[in-house]
Design a protein around this motif. Sequence first.
Motif, PDB file in Angstrom:
ATOM      1  N   ALA A  24       0.881  -1.313  -0.232  1.00 33.41           N
ATOM      2  CA  ALA A  24       0.023  -0.077   0.044  1.00 33.41           C
ATOM      3  C   ALA A  24       0.910   1.297   0.028  1.00 33.41           C
ATOM      4  N   LEU A  25       1.961   1.266   0.970  1.00 35.07           N
ATOM      5  CA  LEU A  25       2.791   2.536   0.880  1.00 35.07           C
ATOM      6  C   LEU A  25       3.330   2.852  -0.481  1.00 35.07           C
ATOM      7  N   PRO A  26       4.128   1.943  -1.176  1.00 24.85           N
ATOM      8  CA  PRO A  26       4.678   2.610  -2.454  1.00 24.85           C
ATOM      9  C   PRO A  26       3.518   2.784  -3.495  1.00 24.85           C
ATOM     10  N   PHE A  27       2.378   2.052  -3.610  1.00 22.60           N
ATOM     11  CA  PHE A  27       1.302   2.347  -4.432  1.00 22.60           C
ATOM     12  C   PHE A  27       0.778   3.584  -4.255  1.00 22.60           C
ATOM     13  N   HIS A  28       0.637   4.278  -2.902  1.00 20.33           N
ATOM     14  CA  HIS A  28      -0.145   5.275  -2.576  1.00 20.33           C
ATOM     15  C   HIS A  28       0.820   6.520  -2.364  1.00 20.33           C
ATOM     16  N   ILE A  29       2.380   6.172  -2.261  1.00 22.18           N
ATOM     17  CA  ILE A  29       3.264   7.149  -1.649  1.00 22.18           C
ATOM     18  C   ILE A  29       3.024   8.613  -2.043  1.00 22.18           C
ATOM     19  N   VAL A  30       3.037   8.846  -3.385  1.00 23.15           N
ATOM     20  CA  VAL A  30       2.897  10.175  -3.939  1.00 23.15           C
ATOM     21  C   VAL A  30       1.670  10.892  -3.267  1.00 23.15           C
ATOM     22  N   LEU A  38       3.389  17.695   0.799  1.00 24.20           N
ATOM     23  CA  LEU A  38       4.701  17.484   0.307  1.00 24.20           C
ATOM     24  C   LEU A  38       4.569  17.335  -1.158  1.00 24.20           C
ATOM     25  N   ASP A  39       5.724  17.336  -2.061  1.00 22.91           N
ATOM     26  CA  ASP A  39       5.688  17.147  -3.371  1.00 22.91           C
ATOM     27  C   ASP A  39       6.020  15.619  -3.713  1.00 22.91           C
ATOM     28  N   ARG A  40       6.016  15.404  -5.105  1.00 22.03           N
ATOM     29  CA  ARG A  40       6.143  14.004  -5.614  1.00 22.03           C
ATOM     30  C   ARG A  40       7.631  13.710  -5.462  1.00 22.03           C
ATOM     31  N   SER A  41       8.593  14.569  -5.570  1.00 20.72           N
ATOM     32  CA  SER A  41       9.877  14.260  -5.661  1.00 20.72           C
ATOM     33  C   SER A  41      10.344  13.758  -3.950  1.00 20.72           C
ATOM     34  N   SER A  42       9.885  14.394  -3.070  1.00 21.31           N
ATOM     35  CA  SER A  42      10.111  14.035  -1.589  1.00 21.31           C
ATOM     36  C   SER A  42       9.558  12.506  -1.391  1.00 21.31           C
ATOM     37  N   ALA A  45      11.934  10.216  -3.234  1.00 16.96           N
ATOM     38  CA  ALA A  45      13.201  10.384  -2.609  1.00 16.96           C
ATOM     39  C   ALA A  45      13.601   9.372  -1.529  1.00 16.96           C
ATOM     40  N   MET A  46      12.288   9.049  -0.670  1.00 15.74           N
ATOM     41  CA  MET A  46      12.504   8.422   0.654  1.00 15.74           C
ATOM     42  C   MET A  46      12.720   6.945   0.345  1.00 15.74           C
ATOM     43  N   PHE A  47      12.890   6.442  -0.886  1.00 14.19           N
ATOM     44  CA  PHE A  47      13.032   4.942  -1.091  1.00 14.19           C
ATOM     45  C   PHE A  47      14.601   4.552  -1.192  1.00 14.19           C
ATOM     46  N   LEU A  48      15.338   5.467  -1.464  1.00 13.36           N
ATOM     47  CA  LEU A  48      16.878   5.067  -1.227  1.00 13.36           C
ATOM     48  C   LEU A  48      17.285   5.062   0.197  1.00 13.36           C
ATOM     49  N   PRO A  49      16.994   5.948   0.983  1.00 14.35           N
ATOM     50  CA  PRO A  49      17.336   5.945   2.558  1.00 14.35           C
ATOM     51  C   PRO A  49      16.661   4.649   3.143  1.00 14.35           C
ATOM     52  N   THR A  50      15.312   4.310   2.677  1.00 13.13           N
ATOM     53  CA  THR A  50      14.604   3.272   3.273  1.00 13.13           C
ATOM     54  C   THR A  50      15.324   2.114   3.013  1.00 13.13           C
ATOM     55  N   PRO A  98      10.810  11.064   8.529  1.00  9.76           N
ATOM     56  CA  PRO A  98      11.628  10.295   8.972  1.00  9.76           C
ATOM     57  C   PRO A  98      11.173   8.912   9.511  1.00  9.76           C
ATOM     58  N   ALA A  99       9.967   8.917  10.260  1.00 11.57           N
ATOM     59  CA  ALA A  99       9.504   7.921  10.931  1.00 11.57           C
ATOM     60  C   ALA A  99       9.022   6.718   9.821  1.00 11.57           C
ATOM     61  N   ILE A 100       8.471   7.228   8.742  1.00 10.89           N
ATOM     62  CA  ILE A 100       8.068   6.307   7.605  1.00 10.89           C
ATOM     63  C   ILE A 100       9.491   5.595   7.005  1.00 10.89           C
ATOM     64  N   ILE A 101      10.412   6.580   6.804  1.00  6.71           N
ATOM     65  CA  ILE A 101      11.808   5.818   6.421  1.00  6.71           C
ATOM     66  C   ILE A 101      12.279   4.795   7.332  1.00  6.71           C
ATOM     67  N   VAL A 102      12.471   5.256   8.468  1.00  7.23           N
ATOM     68  CA  VAL A 102      12.956   4.347   9.448  1.00  7.23           C
ATOM     69  C   VAL A 102      12.030   3.067   9.730  1.00  7.23           C
ATOM     70  N   GLY A 103      10.866   3.136   9.749  1.00 10.58           N
ATOM     71  CA  GLY A 103      10.017   2.053  10.261  1.00 10.58           C
ATOM     72  C   GLY A 103       9.884   1.188   8.831  1.00 10.58           C
TER      73      GLY A 103
END
Length: 176
Positions: A24-30, A38-42, A45-50, A98-103
């Motif tokens: 669900a998260l990647p499907f609806h992330i934008v 927030l914008d689409r690029s942010s 961009a969260m997928f690399l640190p995740t 950051p919570a989404i990225i770390v979690g």
Amino acid sequence: RARQTPAFWIFIAAMFMSGMVGTALPFHIVDIHIQAGLDRSSAIAMFLPTAMIAVIVHFIGGWASDRTSLRPHLVLYLLGMIVTNVGIVYLDQSWGRPAIIVGYGIQGGMARLLSSVTWPRYYGRRHLGAIRSYAVAFGVAASALGPTIFGLSVDWFGSYNVAAWGCVTILIFLLP
């Protein structure tokens, strides 16, 4: 016999929830990011640190799984999913992203580990194919339901928060 044990169903339920949230998260992330201002690029961009966090968690977790029981791994896995969903709800706050990225990184790293280690550790290798097939069937169903449930949440309630809080509630009940 595996299906008759509580541990089997706890791990299946945890993996089911991971399949739901993990799809669900990647499907609806934008759209989740846009709703939070927030914008689409942010969002992208969260997928690399995740992914970096997932690799580190998987590596450390794999090393630790040879030396510990799987209970702390399951707890970390569930907490990762809880943090991810709480981050979705509070994405408009400075700590939400950051919570989404770390979690999500923790969830991803532990998902791969637990799907590999749990079944042979608890039930041996003799019927591993049948047990894993059963688990994969639940994972596929969860992957189909997750985006649907999150999509219905935004359609019916105007945000993803209802689905995210529903996931948090279920995940808290799964904590050992």
